[in-house]
Motif scaffolding. Structure first.
Motif, PDB file in Angstrom:
ATOM      1  N   ILE A   1      32.326  50.059  62.313  1.00 45.33           N
ATOM      2  CA  ILE A   1      31.520  49.238  63.223  1.00 45.33           C
ATOM      3  C   ILE A   1      30.195  49.954  63.460  1.00 45.33           C
ATOM      4  CG2 ILE A   1      31.394  48.204  65.522  1.00 45.33           C
ATOM      5  CD1 ILE A   1      34.537  48.362  65.514  1.00 45.33           C
TER       6      ILE A   1
ATOM      7  N   THR B   1      27.195  50.981  65.408  1.00 46.54           N
ATOM      8  CA  THR B   1      26.907  51.035  66.845  1.00 46.54           C
ATOM      9  C   THR B   1      25.462  51.454  67.069  1.00 46.54           C
ATOM     10  OG1 THR B   1      29.208  51.667  67.261  1.00 46.54           O
ATOM     11  CG2 THR B   1      27.643  52.023  69.046  1.00 46.54           C
TER      12      THR B   1
ATOM     13  N   MET C   1      29.622  43.023  69.618  1.00 45.46           N
ATOM     14  CA  MET C   1      29.977  43.352  71.003  1.00 45.46           C
ATOM     15  C   MET C   1      28.725  43.914  71.664  1.00 45.46           C
ATOM     16  SD  MET C   1      31.874  43.960  73.686  1.00 45.46           S
ATOM     17  CE  MET C   1      33.563  43.626  73.202  1.00 45.46           C
TER      18      MET C   1
ATOM     19  N   HIS D   1      34.582  52.728  73.915  1.00 43.94           N
ATOM     20  CA  HIS D   1      35.273  52.738  72.621  1.00 43.94           C
ATOM     21  C   HIS D   1      36.325  51.630  72.555  1.00 43.94           C
ATOM     22  CE1 HIS D   1      36.836  54.342  68.901  1.00 43.94           C
ATOM     23  NE2 HIS D   1      38.035  54.513  69.437  1.00 43.94           N
TER      24      HIS D   1
ATOM     25  N   ARG E   1      34.514  48.353  72.099  1.00 44.33           N
ATOM     26  CA  ARG E   1      34.024  48.259  70.717  1.00 44.33           C
ATOM     27  C   ARG E   1      35.131  47.794  69.770  1.00 44.33           C
ATOM     28  NH1 ARG E   1      31.110  53.465  68.273  1.00 44.33           N
ATOM     29  NH2 ARG E   1      33.084  54.454  68.855  1.00 44.33           N
TER      30      ARG E   1
ATOM     31  N   SER F   1      30.602  44.407  61.367  1.00 39.08           N
ATOM     32  CA  SER F   1      30.516  44.190  62.812  1.00 39.08           C
ATOM     33  C   SER F   1      29.600  45.204  63.483  1.00 39.08           C
ATOM     34  CB  SER F   1      31.916  44.260  63.431  1.00 39.08           C
ATOM     35  OG  SER F   1      32.702  43.183  62.965  1.00 39.08           O
ATOM     36  N   TYR F   2      29.128  44.825  64.696  1.00 42.16           N
ATOM     37  CA  TYR F   2      28.161  45.647  65.417  1.00 42.16           C
ATOM     38  C   TYR F   2      28.560  45.780  66.887  1.00 42.16           C
ATOM     39  CZ  TYR F   2      25.502  44.177  61.324  1.00 42.16           C
ATOM     40  OH  TYR F   2      25.104  43.917  60.028  1.00 42.16           O
ATOM     41  N   CYS F   3      28.326  46.973  67.431  1.00 41.67           N
ATOM     42  CA  CYS F   3      28.471  47.195  68.866  1.00 41.67           C
ATOM     43  C   CYS F   3      27.100  47.626  69.374  1.00 41.67           C
ATOM     44  CB  CYS F   3      29.518  48.271  69.162  1.00 41.67           C
ATOM     45  SG  CYS F   3      29.686  48.659  70.912  1.00 41.67           S
TER      46      CYS F   3
ATOM     47  N   THR G   1      33.216  57.061  65.568  1.00 41.52           N
ATOM     48  CA  THR G   1      34.185  55.999  65.871  1.00 41.52           C
ATOM     49  C   THR G   1      35.582  56.590  66.074  1.00 41.52           C
ATOM     50  OG1 THR G   1      34.506  55.612  63.501  1.00 41.52           O
ATOM     51  CG2 THR G   1      32.914  54.197  64.630  1.00 41.52           C
TER      52      THR G   1
END
Length: 677
Positions: free
Chosen positions: A439, A441, A546, A560, A563, A573-575, A597
């Protein structure tokens, strides 16, 4: 006066007041003494300019100088401004929608202004100050209690004063512990936590009571573990022949870590004493399938299984997963929550009561007194940190022989787990399933929020969905934090004007929450603006973004966890963390999230940066059964208290044996962790 007497024994407590106190959870004199203030107001009188602290209430004697002309703000409020002078410094006092306030002042005269003064270079500013009476100029600490049922601080303080005037609390800690840790007496601690006369006295009172609470908490855990190991009264489960078929039917390959933990659990199930094990794994590490396999084996041995989770959303998620995994094995699976209809509840409770093998997945509804398991073989609690020892015990006590399996996705540093879970054997899933995409971030300061939402809109245009998390449901008084309601209407008018979005928060009914989640799962709703209620139990593979507003307000472990709601499907996907990062520590915390992560690494860093930090976000003392202490924030106290509890349990000394007996007796009588003789 007997501290176990009913609260009605206190002079002045009639039937109406007794009813109000009972509804607040105060039934005895002891309950009243343990009804600690939730906060304190520090009122300082006529401090020097350098001594004035922004967040503390002050009473300053200021001279009125002049009045400025009223005007209306952009939001339509009428602003009245008066200028004062204090010790050579200009004081600007502002009142909103109170134009009549200027009638209370005359230029050249002195007035006691009470409120929180903010320093701006050599000037003081105050919003909506109160005019205090002349005899109010003194330093004091005012306790603030949690108020319900028309109770007031004055009523509670008066009753506690009456009790403390008539009793002296007997010391119940060994003298060597008081001396070793330089603790104040129990009597002093109780008096000073309710009516502190100075800050140091309050701090020492809280330290004493936290130590006592965590010492008693540790004693209870150790006594439970000792009892389980000594009394071989568990169920010796056989390995069901169908386990192999279940494993072969799974639509995925188990990881090495999952296989190892399953083996540890199945070995526990074969032993003659009850299993008491924690499964700790990072977000997405596959704890659910481990629990389902453990439940499957117990069911195939002819026993009942209970899985308790903190939310109805998560209960529904696990119920559907169990139906899918156990398809073809003819297993009776039931769901019991607060939303279950009365007719269904009666039917399920009857099945449970008559001993029929069943897997029951539910919320706190499982621990109600009228839920009577006749043949309970395994108790599983998911998201363990949301249930206190008392809540866990209530379900476990449905059967003294049942195995116990607790799970958490909140990574706890191994050093802390030793003290936090001293009643449990710990299994760690330290491997994620293959094929998971990392992911991405990113962190944006508040002034770059537009970039975050442009990324979100682009993902929605690709067919994806997004989560947006806020720390509050409604707007706070100062307006510094984004709330679900405020952001919902703001986004509806800007970035998401043509996009279907919805709100989700804990004040909604279970039915409302389920309806919104289902609309999100089927793709009708493209974005959910929510509190941390979506932290667990929402599994939507199509969700790819997110966004966490005011990310500085959350612990790293909770960030976390949040996320982990994305990255569950095939899409990148992205946080996105949006924070008001004013200092280096906040910036460092955001950088840790963008660089790693690994939940265990993140939790270790959280401890280093925040002391012990609120790793679980907002404190939930009521859920853990603790009145004052926080098992994460007060880790160092917990460590010392746990070590001392171990020494007492292992000691053959008469004083320590008597202490163990006294604590055991008091814990049976009173569920709170601060015990009195």
């Amino acid at each position: 006066m007997n501290i176990y007497s009913e609260v009605s024994s206190i002079r002045g407590v009639g039937l109406k007041l007794e009813e109000k106190l009972n509804k607040t959870g105060i039934f005895t004199v002891l309950d009243l003494l343990l009804y600690f203030p939730k906060d304190y107001e520090f009122v300082t009188g006529n401090s020097t300019f350098d001594e004035i602290v922004d967040d503390e209430k002050q009473i300053l004697t200021c001279k009125a100088i002049c009045f400025e002309k009223d005007f209306r703000t952009k939001t339509g409020k009428r602003l009245t401004t008066l200028n004062f002078e204090y010790m050579g410094h200009k004081v600007i006092a502002k009142w909103f929608n109170q134009p009549y306030i200027k009638n209370n002042f005359r230029a050249g005269e002195n007035y006691n202004l009470m409120g929180k003064f903010k320093k701006e270079k050599n000037t003081l500013e105050i919003i909506n100050p109160i005019i205090a009476c002349n005899d109010a100029i003194k330093n004091e600490i005012v306790p603030k209690y949690s108020l319900k049922n028309d109770l007031t601080n004055k009523i509670i303080s008066k009753l506690i004063h009456q009790v403390l005037d008539k009793i002296k609390i007997t010391e119940n800690f060994p003298y060597y512990l008081i001396e070793k840790y330089n603790l104040v007496s129990l009597d002093d601690a109780i008096r000073n936590i309710h009516f502190p006369s100075y800050k140091e006295g309050l701090e020492r009172a809280i330290a004493r009571l936290k130590f006592q609470e965590l010492f008693t908490y540790s004693m209870k855990l150790l006594l439970v573990k000792k009892h389980i190991k000594e009394v071989k009264s568990g169920i010796e489960f056989k390995m069901a022949e169908e386990l192999k078929d279940l494993k072969n039917s799974l639509p995925f390959q188990l990881t090495t870590a999952q296989t190892r933990v399953i083996r540890e659990i199945l070995m526990d199930q074969k032993r003659p004493y009850p299993m008491n094990r924690l499964v700790q794994g990072d977000v997405g590490s596959g704890k659910t399938i481990i629990a389902l396999i453990a439940m499957f084996n117990v069911y195939m041995n002819g026993y009942q299984v209970a899985l308790m989770v903190p939310t109805e959303i998560l209960a529904s998620q696990h119920y559907k997963e169990a139906l899918k995994i156990f398809k073809g094995f003819n297993i009776n699976i039931e769901q019991l929550t607060g939303n279950t209809s009365l007719a269904e509840k009666r039917r399920i409770k009857e099945i449970i009561k008559n001993g029929t093998p069943v897997v029951v997945i539910g919320t706190h509804a499982l621990i109600q007194d009228d839920v009577e398991f006749a043949n309970l073989g395994l108790v599983v609690t998911d998201e363990q940190h949301r249930f206190g020892v008392e809540q866990r015990s209530k379900l476990i006590n449905k059967s003294k022989e049942a195995d116990v399996l607790v799970m958490t996705a909140t990574p706890i540093p191994r050093t802390l787990a030793l003290y936090l879970y001293s009643d449990l054997d710990v299994s760690v899933i330290d491997e994620l399933p293959p094929g998971r995409k990392r992911i991405e971030t990113v962190f944006f300061q508040n002034n770059l929020r537009a970039k975050a939402y442009s990324i979100a809109v682009k993902e929605i245009e690709k067919g994806r969905q997004i989560y947006i998390v806020c720390p509050l449901i409604q707007e706070d008084e100062k307006g510094n934090l984004n709330s679900v309601e405020k952001l919902f209407y703001e986004l509806k008018e800007t970035y998401f004007s043509d996009i279907e979005i919805a709100m989700l928060h804990g004040k909604m009914s279970g039915k409302e929450k389920e309806e919104i989640i289902n609309r999100f799962k089927c793709g009708e709703v493209k974005a959910i603006i929510s509190t941390t209620v979506i932290e667990v139990g929402v599994n939507v593979p199509n969700a790819s973004v997110m966004i966490i507003e005011n990310a500085e307000r959350f612990g790293l472990a909770q960030l976390h966890q949040l996320r982990g709601r994305v990255g569950r499907g095939e899409y990148q996907s992205y946080c996105i963390l949006i924070a008001n990062a004013k200092n280096n520590i906040t910036k460092k915390r955001m950088m840790i999230m963008t660089e790693s992560t690994d939940g265990f690494y993140i939790s270790e860093q959280d401890l280093k940066l925040r002391g012990t930090g609120e790793m679980f976000g907002v404190k939930q003392h009521g859920d853990s059964g603790l009145l004052l202490a926080d098992i994460i924030e007060d880790m160092m106290i917990l460590k010392c208290a746990s070590q001392e509890a171990n020494r007492v349990i292992d000691s053959k000394d008469c004083i320590n044996i008597a202490l163990v007996e006294e604590i055991s007796k008091n814990l049976e009588r009173n569920s709170k962790y601060i015990c009195f003789n």
